[in-house]
Design a protein around this motif. Structure first.
Motif, PDB file in Angstrom:
ATOM      1  N   ASP A 171       0.813  -1.218   0.000  1.00 39.98           N
ATOM      2  CA  ASP A 171       0.000   0.000   0.000  1.00 39.98           C
ATOM      3  C   ASP A 171       0.847   1.269   0.000  1.00 39.98           C
ATOM      4  N   GLN A 172       1.926   1.296   0.790  1.00 39.52           N
ATOM      5  CA  GLN A 172       2.781   2.489   0.854  1.00 39.52           C
ATOM      6  C   GLN A 172       3.477   2.732  -0.475  1.00 39.52           C
ATOM      7  N   ASP A 173       3.893   1.655  -1.147  1.00 39.50           N
ATOM      8  CA  ASP A 173       4.522   1.803  -2.456  1.00 39.50           C
ATOM      9  C   ASP A 173       3.544   2.383  -3.470  1.00 39.50           C
ATOM     10  N   VAL A 174       2.308   1.898  -3.453  1.00 42.02           N
ATOM     11  CA  VAL A 174       1.276   2.409  -4.363  1.00 42.02           C
ATOM     12  C   VAL A 174       1.001   3.875  -4.047  1.00 42.02           C
ATOM     13  N   TYR A 175       0.904   4.211  -2.762  1.00 38.09           N
ATOM     14  CA  TYR A 175       0.676   5.602  -2.369  1.00 38.09           C
ATOM     15  C   TYR A 175       1.812   6.494  -2.867  1.00 38.09           C
ATOM     16  N   ILE A 225       4.800  13.461  -3.903  1.00 38.32           N
ATOM     17  CA  ILE A 225       5.107  14.587  -3.003  1.00 38.32           C
ATOM     18  C   ILE A 225       4.041  14.720  -1.925  1.00 38.32           C
ATOM     19  N   GLY A 226       3.221  13.682  -1.761  1.00 38.26           N
ATOM     20  CA  GLY A 226       2.145  13.714  -0.772  1.00 38.26           C
ATOM     21  C   GLY A 226       0.895  14.370  -1.340  1.00 38.26           C
ATOM     22  N   ASP A 227      -0.174  14.288  -0.569  1.00 35.72           N
ATOM     23  CA  ASP A 227      -1.451  14.903  -0.938  1.00 35.72           C
ATOM     24  C   ASP A 227      -1.381  16.409  -0.780  1.00 35.72           C
ATOM     25  N   PHE A 228      -2.221  17.113  -1.526  1.00 33.98           N
ATOM     26  CA  PHE A 228      -2.389  18.542  -1.293  1.00 33.98           C
ATOM     27  C   PHE A 228      -3.304  18.717  -0.087  1.00 33.98           C
ATOM     28  N   ALA A 229      -2.969  19.638   0.792  1.00 30.79           N
ATOM     29  CA  ALA A 229      -3.763  19.893   1.994  1.00 30.79           C
ATOM     30  C   ALA A 229      -4.845  20.930   1.677  1.00 30.79           C
ATOM     31  N   TYR A 230      -6.001  20.440   1.222  1.00 33.91           N
ATOM     32  CA  TYR A 230      -7.112  21.345   0.908  1.00 33.91           C
ATOM     33  C   TYR A 230      -7.538  22.092   2.158  1.00 33.91           C
ATOM     34  N   GLY A 231      -7.950  23.333   1.964  1.00 37.65           N
ATOM     35  CA  GLY A 231      -8.373  24.164   3.081  1.00 37.65           C
ATOM     36  C   GLY A 231      -7.223  24.914   3.737  1.00 37.65           C
ATOM     37  N   HIS A 256       0.100  20.772  -8.010  1.00 38.15           N
ATOM     38  CA  HIS A 256      -0.337  19.934  -9.129  1.00 38.15           C
ATOM     39  C   HIS A 256       0.776  19.757 -10.164  1.00 38.15           C
ATOM     40  N   GLY A 257       1.408  20.839 -10.541  1.00 38.33           N
ATOM     41  CA  GLY A 257       2.486  20.756 -11.521  1.00 38.33           C
ATOM     42  C   GLY A 257       3.641  19.905 -11.012  1.00 38.33           C
ATOM     43  N   GLU A 258       4.040  20.137  -9.775  1.00 35.73           N
ATOM     44  CA  GLU A 258       5.145  19.363  -9.195  1.00 35.73           C
ATOM     45  C   GLU A 258       4.749  17.901  -8.996  1.00 35.73           C
TER      46      GLU A 258
END
Length: 180
Positions: A3-7, A13-19, A162-164
């Motif tokens: 799972d970590q490899d798929v993530y 670069i990790g998820d974007f922190a919305y908000g 998004h670009g990165e």
């Protein structure tokens, strides 16, 4: 694959922190990231062969070619959304089905026109972004898919991410395959 490899393949670069709330200095950094993205991407993939461009960046996913075309389409939408937010009061933007767009015939074309579009689009977009006042950075648009308002400072941060995010998809593929 774990799972970590798929993530990590999906979100290098990790998820974007919305908000998130960004300072003026952070926003300047995001604009700088947006400004540099076309050259960075072109330097990475601009001379790649069709074999490389038609390689998925992770299993069962988009090819490099599709990623390049997607970045252009996504950033064109972002540019228009920013201009709508600056000229209308909380406009409702039109979402699009990016996965369906990636199936259209233009996503099979050579990437050179998209890289040219990206360079010139970012030139215009950054001219707008660099001129924004603190009050303008608070202007918003409504995204019906998310059912929330997005302030422009968050939008700028999101598209720098998004670009990165997509650059790293391609870069990490190149590292894994020894293409650098």
């Amino acid at each position: 694959m774990q799972d970590q490899d798929v993530y990590n393949l999906r979100y290098p670069i990790g998820d974007f922190a919305y908000g998130s709330v960004f300072t003026s200095e952070q926003t300047k950094g995001h604009v700088s990231t947006i400004a540099g993205m076309p050259v960075k991407l072109t330097e990475l993939v601009g001379t790649w062969s069709d074999d490389r461009l038609d390689t998925p960046y992770r299993p069962d996913c988009w090819t490099v070619r599709q990623v390049v075309h997607h970045v252009v389409d996504s950033h064109m939408n972002a540019y228009v959304r920013v201009k709508l937010a600056l000229t209308e009061n909380n406009p409702t933007i039109s979402p699009y089905e990016e996965g369906e767009w990636a199936k259209l015939p233009d996503y099979a074309l050579d990437i050179t026109p998209s890289l040219v579009i990206l360079k010139n689009l970012h030139l215009r977009w950054v001219a707008v972004l660099e001129s924004l006042t603190d009050d303008q950075l608070k202007r918003t648009y409504f995204h019906p898919g998310s059912q929330r308002l997005f302030p422009l400072s968050e939008v700028i941060g999101m598209y720098a991410w998004h670009g990165e995010h997509h650059y790293q998809h391609v870069y990490q593929l190149a590292v894994r395959n020894g293409w650098l």
